[in-house]
Design an enzyme around this catalytic site. Structure first.
Site, PDB file in Angstrom:
ATOM      1  N   TRP A  48      63.844 -29.838  -8.230  1.00  0.00           N
ATOM      2  CA  TRP A  48      65.511 -28.820  -8.749  1.00  0.00           C
ATOM      3  C   TRP A  48      66.434 -28.374  -7.974  1.00  0.00           C
ATOM      4  O   TRP A  48      65.393 -29.312  -6.401  1.00  0.00           O
ATOM      5  CB  TRP A  48      64.597 -27.540  -8.530  1.00  0.00           C
ATOM      6  CG  TRP A  48      64.145 -27.439  -9.944  1.00  0.00           C
ATOM      7  CD1 TRP A  48      62.895 -27.766 -10.766  1.00  0.00           C
ATOM      8  CD2 TRP A  48      64.473 -26.923 -11.084  1.00  0.00           C
ATOM      9  NE1 TRP A  48      62.495 -27.618 -11.832  1.00  0.00           N
ATOM     10  CE2 TRP A  48      64.054 -26.693 -12.594  1.00  0.00           C
ATOM     11  CE3 TRP A  48      65.855 -26.101 -11.338  1.00  0.00           C
ATOM     12  CZ2 TRP A  48      64.452 -25.810 -13.582  1.00  0.00           C
ATOM     13  CZ3 TRP A  48      65.838 -25.934 -12.616  1.00  0.00           C
ATOM     14  CH2 TRP A  48      65.430 -25.373 -13.108  1.00  0.00           C
ATOM     15  N   HIS A  66      59.214 -14.603 -12.621  1.00  0.00           N
ATOM     16  CA  HIS A  66      58.747 -16.351 -12.805  1.00  0.00           C
ATOM     17  C   HIS A  66      58.531 -16.706 -10.552  1.00  0.00           C
ATOM     18  O   HIS A  66      57.871 -17.684 -10.618  1.00  0.00           O
ATOM     19  CB  HIS A  66      59.927 -16.868 -13.207  1.00  0.00           C
ATOM     20  CG  HIS A  66      59.607 -18.595 -13.158  1.00  0.00           C
ATOM     21  ND1 HIS A  66      59.403 -19.309 -14.130  1.00  0.00           N
ATOM     22  CD2 HIS A  66      60.245 -19.703 -13.020  1.00  0.00           C
ATOM     23  CE1 HIS A  66      58.999 -20.591 -13.755  1.00  0.00           C
ATOM     24  NE2 HIS A  66      60.151 -20.663 -12.671  1.00  0.00           N
TER      25      HIS A  66
END
Length: 158
Positions: A25, A88
């Site tokens: 990412w 998250h």
């Protein structure tokens, strides 16, 4: 600034095998972290290593554990987690930090923690070691892992 008071680590890491485990990412930030880690390895004389990419930071502990169990003297975990609008972020950051700590403690192999946990992309870019960045967390994580591996080697030799 979080870099205040950081030690200047200059160690000879020649002969060490080091695994760089990097999340995928935030490619721009990750490229900076990887470049910094490579530079630290080169400066320490580390010539044997591997780079393994995993999808995200949550996957770093399992890959780091595999590297630690397969003869690497040190592991450098690199990732980026940027806060969003849900919990998250907290779960991923906590699981990653605990997982990497567990790998290190359970295997006796140092794991350099190069996981950026930032509120926004600007904070990550400041820490990525890119041109214009004020910090280089990939370099620092690799230095820490190498220095700890050298210290552990000295302890084992008595």
């Amino acid at each position: 600034m979080s870099g205040l008071g950081s030690p200047e680590l200059k160690v000879d890491g020649s002969g060490l095998r080091v695994a760089l485990i990097a999340a995928s990412w935030h490619e721009r930030v990750m490229n900076g972290l990887l470049d910094g880690a490579y530079r630290a390895l080169t400066e320490a004389g580390v010539t044997e290593g591997i780079v393994v990419r995993v999808p995200g930071s949550f996957e770093l502990p399992v890959a780091a554990g595999e590297a630690a169990r397969n003869g690497f003297d040190a592991v450098v975990a690199l990732g980026v987690v940027i806060r969003g609008g849900t919990p998250h972020f907290d779960y991923v950051c906590s699981a990653t930090a605990v997982g990497l700590t567990d790998v290190s403690v359970q295997t006796g192999v140092p794991v350099g923690f190069g996981v950026l946990t930032c509120d926004n992309e600007a904070q990550a870019l400041i820490r990525a070691g890119l041109p214009g960045s004020s910090e280089d967390k990939g370099y620092e994580a690799a230095q820490a892992a190498i220095a700890t591996a050298v210290a552990l080697r000295a302890l084992k030799q008595g």
